[in-house]
Design a protein around this motif. Structure first.
Motif, PDB file in Angstrom:
ATOM      1  N   GLU A   1      38.295  45.313  32.401  1.00 19.00           N
ATOM      2  CA  GLU A   1      38.751  44.361  33.420  1.00 19.00           C
ATOM      3  C   GLU A   1      37.861  44.420  34.647  1.00 19.00           C
ATOM      4  OE1 GLU A   1      42.852  45.065  34.356  1.00 19.00           O
ATOM      5  OE2 GLU A   1      43.485  44.716  32.289  1.00 19.00           O
TER       6      GLU A   1
ATOM      7  N   LYS B   1      41.147  49.010  31.352  1.00 17.27           N
ATOM      8  CA  LYS B   1      40.975  48.914  32.805  1.00 17.27           C
ATOM      9  C   LYS B   1      39.493  48.833  33.168  1.00 17.27           C
ATOM     10  CE  LYS B   1      45.287  51.076  34.041  1.00 17.27           C
ATOM     11  NZ  LYS B   1      45.995  51.962  34.922  1.00 17.27           N
TER      12      LYS B   1
ATOM     13  N   ARG C   1      35.336  41.456  36.035  1.00 14.86           N
ATOM     14  CA  ARG C   1      35.467  40.975  37.413  1.00 14.86           C
ATOM     15  C   ARG C   1      34.112  41.076  38.133  1.00 14.86           C
ATOM     16  NH1 ARG C   1      40.240  42.272  38.452  1.00 14.86           N
ATOM     17  NH2 ARG C   1      39.956  44.508  38.374  1.00 14.86           N
TER      18      ARG C   1
ATOM     19  N   ARG D   1      41.308  41.442  23.500  1.00 13.93           N
ATOM     20  CA  ARG D   1      40.488  40.901  24.589  1.00 13.93           C
ATOM     21  C   ARG D   1      39.481  39.931  23.991  1.00 13.93           C
ATOM     22  NH1 ARG D   1      39.497  41.530  29.750  1.00 13.93           N
ATOM     23  NH2 ARG D   1      40.960  43.190  30.084  1.00 13.93           N
TER      24      ARG D   1
END
Length: 159
Positions: free
Chosen positions: A69, A66, A73, A141
Motif C-alpha cells: 500500500e 501494508k 501510494r 491485490r
C-alpha cells in the motif's frame, strides 16, 4: 482487556482509516462489523493465528500488504508530481518557442516513463507474491497498469 478485543480495535481502526481514504461502500459486507471468531479462520490456520494473536504478532501477509500500500501510494504520488511538472515545462517551452528546452523536457519525461514502468513491473511482482501468501478468502491485490496510470496522470495534470 483480552487480546481479541485489542485485535478488534486494530481492525476497526484500520477500517475507519480505509473508509476515510476512499469509498469502500461497493465492497461485500460494507458497513458490517468484521467477525473475528474462529469460524472465519480456516481450520489449518486457527492454532497458528491464535498463537500469533496471543503474542501480538502480525501474519507476514499483513505486513507485506501494508508495505505494498505504501509503495503504491509513493508510486502514484511521484507520477502525479512528475506529470504536473512535465505539463508545466512543456507549456513554458512552447510559449517561449524554445525547441531545445522542449526536446530536453521530452527526453526527461521519456526517461521517467521508462523508470516508472520498471518500478510498476517490480511492484506487480511483489503484488503477485503477496497474492500467493494471502488467505484464499480475501480479495487479491490487482496489478497496476502503467499505461493507464500514465494516461490518467497526464490528463489530470492538463486540467
Amino acid at each position: 482487556m483480552s487480546k481479541l478485543s485489542r485485535w478488534e480495535r486494530i481492525a476497526d481502526q484500520g477500517a475507519r482509516q480505509l473508509i476515510g481514504d476512499g469509498d469502500v461502500s461497493h465492497l461485500p459486507g460494507a458497513g458490517k462489523r468484521l467477525s473475528l471468531d474462529e469460524k472465519n479462520v480456516p481450520s489449518e490456520f486457527r492454532l497458528a493465528y491464535k498463537i500469533m494473536a496471543d503474542n501480538e504478532v502480525l501474519p507476514d501477509w499483513i505486513a507485506a500488504g501494508k508495505a505494498l500500500e505504501e509503495r503504491e501510494r509513493t508510486l502514484r504520488d511521484r507520477l502525479h508530481r512528475r506529470a504536473r511538472h512535465y505539463r508545466q515545462d512543456i507549456a513554458s517551452a512552447q510559449s517561449r518557442k524554445d525547441a531545445r528546452h522542449q526536446a530536453a523536457v521530452e527526453t526527461n519525461w521519456r526517461r521517467f516513463v521508462a523508470e516508472f514502468r520498471a518500478d510498476i513491473k517490480g511492484y506487480n511482482r511483489e503484488a503477485l507474491v503477496y497474492n500467493l501468501k494471502l488467505p484464499s478468502s480475501l480479495p487479491k491485490r490487482e496489478q497496476l497498469r502503467a499505461d493507464k496510470l500514465l494516461e490518467r496522470a497526464l490528463k489530470e495534470a492538463a486540467g
